[in-house]
Scaffold this active site. Structure first.
Site, mmCIF file in Angstrom:
data_model
loop_
_atom_site.group_PDB
_atom_site.id
_atom_site.type_symbol
_atom_site.label_atom_id
_atom_site.label_comp_id
_atom_site.label_asym_id
_atom_site.label_seq_id
_atom_site.Cartn_x
_atom_site.Cartn_y
_atom_site.Cartn_z
ATOM 1 N N TYR A 116 0.748 -0.984 0.005
ATOM 2 C CA TYR A 116 0.005 0.028 0.112
ATOM 3 C C TYR A 116 0.733 1.224 0.029
ATOM 4 O O TYR A 116 0.703 2.348 -0.648
ATOM 5 C CB TYR A 116 -0.985 0.053 1.034
ATOM 6 C CG TYR A 116 -1.724 1.440 1.330
ATOM 7 C CD1 TYR A 116 -2.667 1.815 0.195
ATOM 8 C CD2 TYR A 116 -1.540 2.086 2.465
ATOM 9 C CE1 TYR A 116 -3.189 2.881 0.308
ATOM 10 C CE2 TYR A 116 -2.275 3.299 2.420
ATOM 11 C CZ TYR A 116 -3.149 3.595 1.358
ATOM 12 O OH TYR A 116 -3.941 4.987 1.490
ATOM 13 N N ARG A 137 -11.408 13.260 0.177
ATOM 14 C CA ARG A 137 -12.308 12.599 1.033
ATOM 15 C C ARG A 137 -13.818 12.511 0.188
ATOM 16 O O ARG A 137 -14.339 11.305 0.228
ATOM 17 C CB ARG A 137 -12.706 13.122 2.499
ATOM 18 C CG ARG A 137 -11.598 13.336 3.351
ATOM 19 C CD ARG A 137 -11.029 11.924 3.573
ATOM 20 N NE ARG A 137 -9.949 12.004 4.600
ATOM 21 C CZ ARG A 137 -9.310 11.077 5.020
ATOM 22 N NH1 ARG A 137 -9.648 9.755 4.745
ATOM 23 N NH2 ARG A 137 -8.281 11.079 5.887
ATOM 24 N N GLU A 150 -15.120 -0.721 5.754
ATOM 25 C CA GLU A 150 -14.815 0.614 5.065
ATOM 26 C C GLU A 150 -15.976 0.768 3.844
ATOM 27 O O GLU A 150 -16.712 0.008 3.604
ATOM 28 C CB GLU A 150 -13.523 0.739 4.128
ATOM 29 C CG GLU A 150 -13.133 2.133 3.491
ATOM 30 C CD GLU A 150 -11.745 1.812 2.975
ATOM 31 O OE1 GLU A 150 -10.685 1.340 3.705
ATOM 32 O OE2 GLU A 150 -11.801 2.170 1.818
ATOM 33 N N ARG A 160 1.607 6.458 -7.213
ATOM 34 C CA ARG A 160 0.528 7.384 -7.307
ATOM 35 C C ARG A 160 1.067 8.737 -7.333
ATOM 36 O O ARG A 160 0.668 9.852 -8.230
ATOM 37 C CB ARG A 160 -0.539 7.085 -6.446
ATOM 38 C CG ARG A 160 -1.834 8.023 -6.686
ATOM 39 C CD ARG A 160 -3.049 7.417 -5.887
ATOM 40 N NE ARG A 160 -2.885 7.290 -4.462
ATOM 41 C CZ ARG A 160 -3.730 6.883 -3.641
ATOM 42 N NH1 ARG A 160 -4.966 6.818 -4.139
ATOM 43 N NH2 ARG A 160 -3.584 6.785 -2.367
ATOM 44 N N TYR A 198 -1.207 13.181 5.888
ATOM 45 C CA TYR A 198 -1.167 12.262 6.997
ATOM 46 C C TYR A 198 0.379 12.481 7.185
ATOM 47 O O TYR A 198 1.293 12.376 6.500
ATOM 48 C CB TYR A 198 -1.283 10.822 6.523
ATOM 49 C CG TYR A 198 -2.789 10.350 6.495
ATOM 50 C CD1 TYR A 198 -3.881 10.973 7.279
ATOM 51 C CD2 TYR A 198 -3.100 9.113 5.716
ATOM 52 C CE1 TYR A 198 -4.990 10.637 7.138
ATOM 53 C CE2 TYR A 198 -4.439 8.671 5.782
ATOM 54 C CZ TYR A 198 -5.409 9.261 6.483
ATOM 55 O OH TYR A 198 -6.791 8.937 6.400
HETATM 56 C C1 3EB Z 1 -7.962 6.226 5.145
HETATM 57 O O1 3EB Z 1 -8.949 6.853 5.207
HETATM 58 C C2 3EB Z 1 -8.274 4.722 4.767
HETATM 59 O O2 3EB Z 1 -4.804 5.778 -0.657
HETATM 60 O O3 3EB Z 1 -6.573 6.038 -2.095
HETATM 61 C C3 3EB Z 1 -9.399 4.975 2.208
HETATM 62 C C4 3EB Z 1 -9.649 5.437 0.752
HETATM 63 C C5 3EB Z 1 -8.099 4.728 2.311
HETATM 64 C C6 3EB Z 1 -8.426 5.875 -0.084
HETATM 65 C C7 3EB Z 1 -6.325 5.697 -0.863
HETATM 66 C C8 3EB Z 1 -7.136 4.839 1.285
HETATM 67 C C9 3EB Z 1 -7.243 5.515 0.147
HETATM 68 O O4 3EB Z 1 -6.528 6.274 5.087
HETATM 69 C C10 3EB Z 1 -7.833 4.080 3.592
#
Ligand code: 3EB
Length: 340
Positions: free
Chosen positions: A152, A225, A333, A159, A212
């Site tokens: 991941y 989001r 999720e 990306r 993050y």
């Molecule tokens: C999160 O909120 C959970 O890396 O594109 C959710 C949706 C998550 C998309 C991404 C990662 C991604 O971090 C994981």
């Protein structure tokens, strides 16, 4: 039995729905020449009609009793193309594409993903749909490491590199996204792009993923989001895969019910923020929406479906899928499409 749940007006050029299978084009007011794309899930994969449109094949068990596929369709004429390994269909406003790629052992996932996104961006630029709104990334063995780096994290790295190559300040317009692990099959990147930009929306309860701290990945995840897009006559909100994360930390490790309730609070906050940012109030409980729920452990379908049933009532459609999530402590999720 409801055979079609979704936005079927297709007003503004784009409709999306979950269709009970078996199904033939022509049913549910979706003509064979108006299909932009199909996303099919299952082990084995379900049969879909022999229609000339992109099909994303995701080897991920369906946990729902009903077998449904997701169909993106158009009220305007569609043309279908194949270029550089990408299948795509477009209608003058929107482009739906599928890039599926077999992995070889000598190529790490960061490079696979970087090359995939570069190919996608080049295609979108050339085709005149430069605004990437939404991506779905289905990745075999997402939690495994390659040469000591979690796959991941490699995805995030590749990306990010592709995004910055095409835009020096990409965080202004990251697409909404989902990343889920599969147990077999190709790397599948599915995407929706448009001629004109959408509006990215962040969640006030969560740190933006692209900010993050580094323990979650050497490069922070490049996604928003949610993305709101007004198609003219109808607006859609594409909610990214939403987990039990508050701030940047996972909450309720090991407790699927509590994680689900946290997700529902996150989705509520996201829709409130979208209403604030766009002045569009997307309904959440009136049967106007489609959800996909990704569950790590198949047995958790029971409490998750029970609780969601209580909360949502007769919701548009919910597809339950078994997949691996990006963090080891996440059990569930939810992603969604809402419209107004
Ligand atoms: C999160 O909120 C959970 O890396 O594109 C959710 C949706 C998550 C998309 C991404 C990662 C991604 O971090 C994981």
């Amino acid at each position: 039995m409801i055979v079609y749940a979704g936005d079927c007006t297709g007003s503004g050029g784009l409709g999306i729905g979950h269709v009970l299978i078996p199904w033939q084009p022509g049913e549910c007011a979706i003509g064979a020449d108006s299909m932009l794309g199909i996303m099919r899930y299952g082990v084995p994969l379900p049969e879909v009609p022999a229609v000339d449109c992109p099909v994303a094949s995701v080897s991920m068990p369906i946990l729902s009793a009903e077998q449904r596929v997701e169909v993106w369709h158009s009220s305007a004429p569609v043309t279908v193309h194949r270029q550089g390994g990408i299948d795509y269909a477009s209608n003058g406003q929107v482009l739906f594409g599928v890039y599926a790629r077999q992995e070889s052992e000598d190529c790490f996932l960061d490079l696979v993903i970087e090359e995939s996104y570069v190919a996608i961006f080049e295609l979108l630029k050339a085709a005149g749909y430069p605004h990437l709104l939404r991506t779905w990334n289905y990745i075999p063995a997402i939690a495994k490491a390659q040469d000591g780096v979690e796959r991941y994290h490699r995805l995030c790295l590749g990306r990010y590199k592709a995004f910055t190559r095409f835009d020096p300040a990409p965080e202004r317009a990251f697409p909404a996204a989902t990343v889920i692990g599969t147990t077999q099959g190709d790397v599948v990147v599915c995407f929706l792009a448009a001629r004109h930009a959408g509006i990215p929306v962040e969640n006030p309860r969560q740190v933006s993923a692209y900010r993050y701290p580094p323990q979650y990945s050497p490069r922070s995840p490049s996604f928003s989001r949610a993305m709101v897009k007004d198609w003219g006559g109808r607006a859609h909100l594409y909610a990214s895969g939403t987990a039990s994360i508050v701030g940047y930390e996972t909450h309720h490790a090991g407790d699927v019910r509590a994680q689900l309730d946290e997700i529902l609070r996150n989705l509520e906050a996201l829709l409130a923020q979208a209403a604030h940012a766009t002045t569009i109030a997307f309904p959440r409980r009136a049967g106007e929406g489609l959800l996909k729920v990704y569950i790590r452990r198949p047995e958790d379908i029971v409490p998750v479906r029970e609780r969601l049933g209580q909360v949502l009532g007769t919701y548009g459609s919910v597809l339950y899928l078994q997949g691996e999530l990006c963090r080891k402590d996440l059990l569930v999720e939810i992603e969604g499409v809402y419209w107004h």
